[in-house]
Design a protein around this motif. Structure first.
Motif, short mmCIF file in Angstrom:
data_model
loop_
_atom_site.label_atom_id
_atom_site.label_comp_id
_atom_site.label_asym_id
_atom_site.label_seq_id
_atom_site.Cartn_x
_atom_site.Cartn_y
_atom_site.Cartn_z
N THR A 1 6.19 -5.90 -6.42
CA THR A 1 6.68 -5.07 -5.87
C THR A 1 6.76 -4.07 -5.79
OG1 THR A 1 8.14 -4.72 -7.92
CG2 THR A 1 8.82 -6.82 -7.11
N SER A 2 5.77 -3.42 -6.66
CA SER A 2 5.29 -1.47 -6.75
C SER A 2 4.17 -1.56 -5.54
CB SER A 2 5.18 -0.77 -7.73
OG SER A 2 4.05 -2.02 -8.21
N ASN A 3 3.20 -2.48 -5.11
CA ASN A 3 2.48 -2.41 -4.31
C ASN A 3 2.73 -2.57 -2.67
OD1 ASN A 3 0.28 -1.13 -5.97
ND2 ASN A 3 -0.04 -3.48 -7.03
N THR A 4 3.73 -3.14 -2.55
CA THR A 4 4.88 -3.85 -1.35
C THR A 4 6.16 -3.24 -0.40
OG1 THR A 4 3.99 -6.19 -1.59
CG2 THR A 4 5.07 -6.28 -0.38
N ILE A 5 5.56 -2.92 1.16
CA ILE A 5 6.67 -2.59 1.45
C ILE A 5 7.50 -3.22 2.04
CG2 ILE A 5 7.24 -1.28 3.68
CD1 ILE A 5 4.00 -0.27 3.67
#
Length: 349
Positions: free
Chosen positions: A202-206
């Motif tokens: 979730t911290s790598n996906t827009i």
């Protein structure tokens, strides 16, 4: 003695000469010239901070929505009889943005109908024309209420949004957010994406990205090239050659397929899948020189903003990041996929 006193007094009351006055004016002009850029920079910094806060509020709303609906993310409507009901993810987040009264104006059972064939039902007009401050970037010069001419000729007011939800990277060839075809992103018609599906992290996906509201009137003239932050280019087709030219930032080739310019981008926060709705793909890199390309409801898009050389992104974990115009293309595309398996660092704080 009296003459000396009068002479002294008159010398004390002497005013500025014209030369002295001009020098003072010149000095003031130089100071204003030095201070004005600093004032403008301070104002933009304040607007940028407010924009980040807007996206953080949307991020909180997204997580509260997921917590309420079994970790599901809002979709772009669902199929019904005829055209999909077409309600945007923004419409579904309203109660979690302290806008429950506004959502109460929306009857989600109403089929909005195909925009080219039917008027927007009258019951939805009040909601469609309501501006939600959280949906508008303060730097977005197109943020306002816009007139919409319906097929019957009636004119209604609609409000837009500066933020679009992630449909996907576009590299999978899915460019239509309303045809129900699953993409590699998060949001489309009939999507049933959950937080657990974001395997890339979730911290790598827009989740949402900036996409300014249109500022102009449609034109069928190809030239001159319009400001791509406020206009999209209508094209005769979206084929391999057009996509290759867009990837190569080859505007000369793209220009050959442009049929006109439309200034209605993101005019509708209520409606999702039509071309002027707030769902996008990340095929084009930030602030690309290539305009968003639209062929009916097929959209080849990229994040854009009025912030200097950056765009703001809301990641699925709720954090807000900045992406510069020079971001690596592979990293950029990877940040739009939920389960691509790429190794990536999206952006800086």
């Amino acid at each position: 003695m009296l003459e000396r006193k009068l002479s002294y007094r008159s010398s004390q009351q002497r005013g500025f000469t014209l030369v002295e006055l001009l020098v003072v004016i010149a000095i003031i002009g130089v100071l204003v010239g030095l201070l004005l850029p600093a004032v403008q920079a301070a104002r933009e910094a304040a607007r940028s901070m407010q924009c980040s806060n807007n996206m953080k509020q949307i991020g909180l709303a997204l997580h509260n929505y997921a917590a309420t609906f079994s970790e599901s993310l809002p979709n772009n409507g669902y199929s019904s009889s005829g055209y999909p009901n077409d309600y945007s993810p923004h419409a579904k987040l309203l109660p979690f943005l302290e806008q429950k009264q506004l959502q109460d104006l929306i009857d989600f059972r109403i089929n909005m109908g195909h925009p080219a064939l039917a008027d927007l039902p009258a019951a939805l007009h009040p909601a469609a024309g309501y501006r939600v401050s959280t949906f508008e970037c303060p730097s977005d010069i197109g943020a306002d209420v816009h007139d919409l001419t319906m097929p019957s000729g009636a004119i209604i007011s609609i409000a837009g949004t500066s933020y679009s939800m992630n449909q996907g990277s576009g590299l999978d060839g899915v460019f239509h957010p309303g045809n129900g075809i699953p993409s590699d992103g998060l949001c489309w018609v009939n999507a049933k994406t959950k937080l657990r599906d974001v395997i890339d992290g979730t911290s790598n996906t827009i989740a949402f990205a900036e996409s300014p509201i249109g500022v102009g009137i449609d034109t069928t003239s190809v030239t001159p090239k319009m400001d791509v932050r406020g206009y999209r280019a209508g094209v005769s087709t979206v084929d391999a050659a057009m996509l290759t030219a867009a990837t190569a930032n080859d505007y000369a080739t793209v220009e050959g397929g442009i049929t006109g310019w439309s200034g209605d981008r993101n005019h509708y926060w209520l409606r999702g899948s039509v071309p002027n709705g707030p769902v996008m793909n990340g095929f084009l890199t930030p602030n690309s020189d290539i305009p968003d390309l639209v062929y009916y409801s097929t959209k080849v898009t990229g994040s854009r903003s009025y912030h200097p050389a950056t765009v703001k992104l809301l990641l699925v974990d709720g954090s807000v990041r900045n992406a510069t115009d020079s971001i690596d293309r592979n990293v950029w595309h990877a940040s739009w996929t939920r389960a691509g398996g790429e190794v990536k660092t999206v952006t800086s704080e």
